[in-house]
Design a protein around this motif. Structure first.
Motif, PDB file in Angstrom:
ATOM      1  N   LYS A   1      34.431 -34.864  20.165  1.00 63.78           N
ATOM      2  CA  LYS A   1      35.048 -33.557  20.402  1.00 63.78           C
ATOM      3  C   LYS A   1      35.818 -33.552  21.711  1.00 63.78           C
ATOM      4  O   LYS A   1      36.951 -33.036  21.782  1.00 63.78           O
ATOM      5  CB  LYS A   1      33.967 -32.478  20.423  1.00 63.78           C
ATOM      6  CG  LYS A   1      34.500 -31.085  20.733  1.00 63.78           C
ATOM      7  CD  LYS A   1      33.366 -30.061  20.786  1.00 63.78           C
ATOM      8  CE  LYS A   1      33.905 -28.685  21.159  1.00 63.78           C
ATOM      9  NZ  LYS A   1      32.813 -27.675  21.247  1.00 63.78           N
ATOM     10  N   TYR A   2      35.242 -34.149  22.745  1.00 64.28           N
ATOM     11  CA  TYR A   2      35.910 -34.171  24.045  1.00 64.28           C
ATOM     12  C   TYR A   2      37.056 -35.183  24.084  1.00 64.28           C
ATOM     13  O   TYR A   2      38.070 -34.956  24.738  1.00 64.28           O
ATOM     14  CB  TYR A   2      34.891 -34.481  25.143  1.00 64.28           C
ATOM     15  CG  TYR A   2      33.916 -33.345  25.367  1.00 64.28           C
ATOM     16  CD1 TYR A   2      34.330 -32.158  25.960  1.00 64.28           C
ATOM     17  CD2 TYR A   2      32.591 -33.449  24.979  1.00 64.28           C
ATOM     18  CE1 TYR A   2      33.448 -31.102  26.156  1.00 64.28           C
ATOM     19  CE2 TYR A   2      31.692 -32.405  25.168  1.00 64.28           C
ATOM     20  CZ  TYR A   2      32.129 -31.234  25.746  1.00 64.28           C
ATOM     21  OH  TYR A   2      31.256 -30.191  25.935  1.00 64.28           O
ATOM     22  N   VAL A   3      36.905 -36.282  23.371  1.00 64.77           N
ATOM     23  CA  VAL A   3      37.981 -37.273  23.306  1.00 64.77           C
ATOM     24  C   VAL A   3      39.211 -36.689  22.624  1.00 64.77           C
ATOM     25  O   VAL A   3      40.345 -36.989  22.998  1.00 64.77           O
ATOM     26  CB  VAL A   3      37.500 -38.547  22.562  1.00 64.77           C
ATOM     27  CG1 VAL A   3      38.681 -39.467  22.266  1.00 64.77           C
ATOM     28  CG2 VAL A   3      36.469 -39.293  23.405  1.00 64.77           C
TER      29      VAL A   3
ATOM     30  N   LEU B   1      29.747 -35.126  19.414  1.00 65.74           N
ATOM     31  CA  LEU B   1      30.014 -34.343  20.616  1.00 65.74           C
ATOM     32  C   LEU B   1      30.979 -35.096  21.529  1.00 65.74           C
ATOM     33  O   LEU B   1      31.916 -34.514  22.085  1.00 65.74           O
ATOM     34  CB  LEU B   1      28.707 -34.047  21.364  1.00 65.74           C
ATOM     35  CG  LEU B   1      28.840 -33.214  22.647  1.00 65.74           C
ATOM     36  CD1 LEU B   1      29.424 -31.837  22.324  1.00 65.74           C
ATOM     37  CD2 LEU B   1      27.487 -33.080  23.348  1.00 65.74           C
ATOM     38  N   GLY B   2      30.740 -36.402  21.653  1.00 62.60           N
ATOM     39  CA  GLY B   2      31.651 -37.229  22.453  1.00 62.60           C
ATOM     40  C   GLY B   2      33.046 -37.236  21.859  1.00 62.60           C
ATOM     41  O   GLY B   2      34.049 -37.168  22.574  1.00 62.60           O
TER      42      GLY B   2
ATOM     43  N   SER C   1      37.492 -36.776  12.776  1.00 60.69           N
ATOM     44  CA  SER C   1      37.595 -35.316  12.712  1.00 60.69           C
ATOM     45  C   SER C   1      37.776 -34.814  11.283  1.00 60.69           C
ATOM     46  O   SER C   1      37.316 -33.724  10.939  1.00 60.69           O
ATOM     47  CB  SER C   1      38.744 -34.823  13.590  1.00 60.69           C
ATOM     48  OG  SER C   1      39.974 -35.389  13.191  1.00 60.69           O
TER      49      SER C   1
ATOM     50  N   TYR D   1      40.487 -33.926  22.908  1.00 61.86           N
ATOM     51  CA  TYR D   1      41.326 -33.165  23.822  1.00 61.86           C
ATOM     52  C   TYR D   1      42.447 -34.028  24.410  1.00 61.86           C
ATOM     53  O   TYR D   1      43.418 -33.508  24.980  1.00 61.86           O
ATOM     54  CB  TYR D   1      40.487 -32.576  24.959  1.00 61.86           C
ATOM     55  CG  TYR D   1      39.568 -31.449  24.519  1.00 61.86           C
ATOM     56  CD1 TYR D   1      40.060 -30.387  23.767  1.00 61.86           C
ATOM     57  CD2 TYR D   1      38.222 -31.449  24.849  1.00 61.86           C
ATOM     58  CE1 TYR D   1      39.224 -29.355  23.356  1.00 61.86           C
ATOM     59  CE2 TYR D   1      37.372 -30.417  24.442  1.00 61.86           C
ATOM     60  CZ  TYR D   1      37.886 -29.376  23.693  1.00 61.86           C
ATOM     61  OH  TYR D   1      37.062 -28.351  23.277  1.00 61.86           O
ATOM     62  N   LEU D   2      42.323 -35.344  24.283  1.00 59.83           N
ATOM     63  CA  LEU D   2      43.343 -36.266  24.770  1.00 59.83           C
ATOM     64  C   LEU D   2      44.417 -36.543  23.713  1.00 59.83           C
ATOM     65  O   LEU D   2      45.348 -37.311  23.962  1.00 59.83           O
ATOM     66  CB  LEU D   2      42.699 -37.592  25.194  1.00 59.83           C
ATOM     67  CG  LEU D   2      41.645 -37.519  26.306  1.00 59.83           C
ATOM     68  CD1 LEU D   2      41.033 -38.891  26.530  1.00 59.83           C
ATOM     69  CD2 LEU D   2      42.255 -36.988  27.595  1.00 59.83           C
TER      70      LEU D   2
ATOM     71  N   TYR E   1      38.249 -25.995  14.930  1.00 58.37           N
ATOM     72  CA  TYR E   1      38.338 -26.281  16.365  1.00 58.37           C
ATOM     73  C   TYR E   1      38.820 -25.091  17.172  1.00 58.37           C
ATOM     74  O   TYR E   1      38.664 -25.057  18.390  1.00 58.37           O
ATOM     75  CB  TYR E   1      39.293 -27.473  16.595  1.00 58.37           C
ATOM     76  CG  TYR E   1      38.787 -28.747  15.970  1.00 58.37           C
ATOM     77  CD1 TYR E   1      37.577 -29.304  16.363  1.00 58.37           C
ATOM     78  CD2 TYR E   1      39.503 -29.375  14.966  1.00 58.37           C
ATOM     79  CE1 TYR E   1      37.109 -30.462  15.790  1.00 58.37           C
ATOM     80  CE2 TYR E   1      39.043 -30.543  14.386  1.00 58.37           C
ATOM     81  CZ  TYR E   1      37.852 -31.087  14.813  1.00 58.37           C
ATOM     82  OH  TYR E   1      37.400 -32.226  14.237  1.00 58.37           O
TER      83      TYR E   1
ATOM     84  N   THR F   1      45.637 -22.228  23.657  1.00 53.57           N
ATOM     85  CA  THR F   1      44.348 -22.923  23.670  1.00 53.57           C
ATOM     86  C   THR F   1      44.122 -23.702  22.381  1.00 53.57           C
ATOM     87  O   THR F   1      43.056 -24.284  22.188  1.00 53.57           O
ATOM     88  CB  THR F   1      43.186 -21.929  23.859  1.00 53.57           C
ATOM     89  OG1 THR F   1      43.223 -20.945  22.812  1.00 53.57           O
ATOM     90  CG2 THR F   1      43.276 -21.248  25.212  1.00 53.57           C
TER      91      THR F   1
END
Length: 416
Positions: A190-192, A187-188, A275, A194-195, A414, A22
């Motif tokens: 953070k999800y990006v 927040l946006g 980041s 993941y790519l 993270y 993870t």
């Protein structure tokens, strides 16, 4: 009646496995290895993966402008003391110039000592460098540099807005709105992030597929010198600076390992800019210092690029058997102290800066840049990683000198 006793060892193994699979670092590393394998064994398909790396960087780039603007505006307005803003700015620029000059000097020294350009020239393959040097061989334009450097433009606009906000009557309400918007942006992001493995896979597959592993052999000496010089700079120079403040360079590198792997895969330090700002704040650096130093450093504190540029100039001189006197070597360092500041945000930046530097010397053929085309992509990872580490250290040092550094916190950010 049998009672099953829990196995602590088994639970620990499951916990470790879960932590690994993870962890974003694990998947970025897997992506980099996969990209290398695809590029090597199936070059055609590897080259086709270029769009994945480019699209990821473009996606990350969408966040760079808003994050720089918001952090700087909030940082300056949050200080409430414009003298402090000016003091931090002067400290940062002074630090940048001193450390980047040391980087230039180390690059020149290593290239002069090991002479990576003294190799078998019959094995070299020329490329077309005209697309990189067009318009740069005549002069270096600071106006063009500013107009083409989006980061610098946002930086200037944010500073002006941050100062103006200190005089605005509804300052508190405006700051509250900007802080809420900042949380949404992060927040946006953070999800990006993941790519990131996809971007790293695409960038690495393209690099190996395009240039291949065998093409590195003739210029391996130059690459080895560049990498060793950057390692020397990070651990000797930056490590010594941190040691003065009783901080280990190894602990810092471990803390930002995700960003380092991301930069390794994408060959772009910009991919890690958002980041790294978050991590530095979590580490203990004040938000105001992070918001000012990091964006400024991305334009003016390019330690890795400085090392690469200085070594490249001497490398080309050695290829053409051009002897440079001690005074001319000092001239190279002096010119690069200025032109290297334009090595960010400009298309073909490294080649533009090198072309303008070689032209200013009027002694080394600009056409020699063609030698670097085959390996420049592979050295870009080292440049970007060193730049990132250099700006991380700079932020910590400026925070320390401002006595605006809370207790050092190197807990994972993270990992969950």
């Amino acid at each position: 009646m049998n009672i099953t006793t829990p196995n602590p060892s088994l639970n620990t193994k499951k916990s470790v496995f879960k932590t690994v699979v993870t962890n974003l670092t694990f998947w970025v590393l897997i992506a980099i290895i996969s990209g290398i394998l695809l590029g090597h064994f199936s070059p055609e398909n590897g080259v086709k993966m270029e769009f994945l790396g480019k699209k990821f960087i473009q996606l990350i780039s969408l966040f760079i402008g808003p994050i720089i603007f918001l952090t700087i505006v909030l940082g300056i307005s949050g200080m409430g003391n414009l003298k402090k803003v000016g003091r931090i700015g002067v400290k940062a620029l002074t630090y940048f110039e001193v450390v980047s000059t040391v980087a230039l000097a180390i690059g020149v020294a290593v290239a002069y000592l090991f002479k990576p350009g003294k190799i078998d020239k019959s094995s070299l393959t020329f490329g077309d460098a005209s697309q990189y040097t067009k318009g740069a061989s005549e002069h270096f334009s600071w106006l063009e540099f500013f107009l083409s450097n989006f980061t610098l433009q946002v930086l200037l606009a944010a500073i002006i807005c941050g100062i103006a906000l200190n005089f605005y009557q509804k300052r508190e309400q405006t700051i509250l709105v900007l802080e809420r918007f900042s949380k949404v942006v992060f927040l946006g992001l953070k999800y990006v992030m993941y790519l990131a493995p996809i971007g790293a896979f695409g960038g690495m597959a393209y690099t190996i597929g395009k240039f291949g592993l065998a093409t590195l052999i003739p210029l391996g000496k130059l690459m080895l010198c560049v990498y060793l010089t950057m390692v020397l700079f990070v651990f000797l120079i930056l490590g010594t600076i941190l040691r003065y403040y009783k901080i280990s360079i190894l602990s810092i590198l471990k803390y930002i390992k995700e960003e380092l792997l991301l930069v390794l895969g994408t060959s772009s330090s910009e991919a890690a800019l958002p980041s790294i700002m978050v991590k530095l704040e979590k580490m203990g650096c004040s938000k105001s210092v992070v918001g000012l130093v990091i964006p400024t450093g991305y334009s003016f504190n390019l330690d890795g690029t400085s090392i690469y540029l200085s070594m490249s100039v001497l490398f080309i001189a050695q290829l053409y058997d051009v002897h440079l006197s001690f005074f001319e070597i000092l001239t190279v360092i002096g010119i690069l102290m200025i032109t290297s500041k334009g090595a960010a945000g400009v298309t073909g930046s490294g080649f533009i800066v090198l072309a303008s530097t070689l032209t200013a010397l009027h002694k080394i053929p600009v056409e020699g840049l063609a030698f670097l085309l085959g390996v420049d992509k592979f050295m870009s990872e080292a440049r970007a990683i060193t730049n990132l580490i250099g700006n991380t250290v700079a932020t910590i040092i400026i925070s320390k000198t401002e006595r605006d550094f809370t207790e050092l916190n190197l807990d994972p950010v993270y990992e969950e």
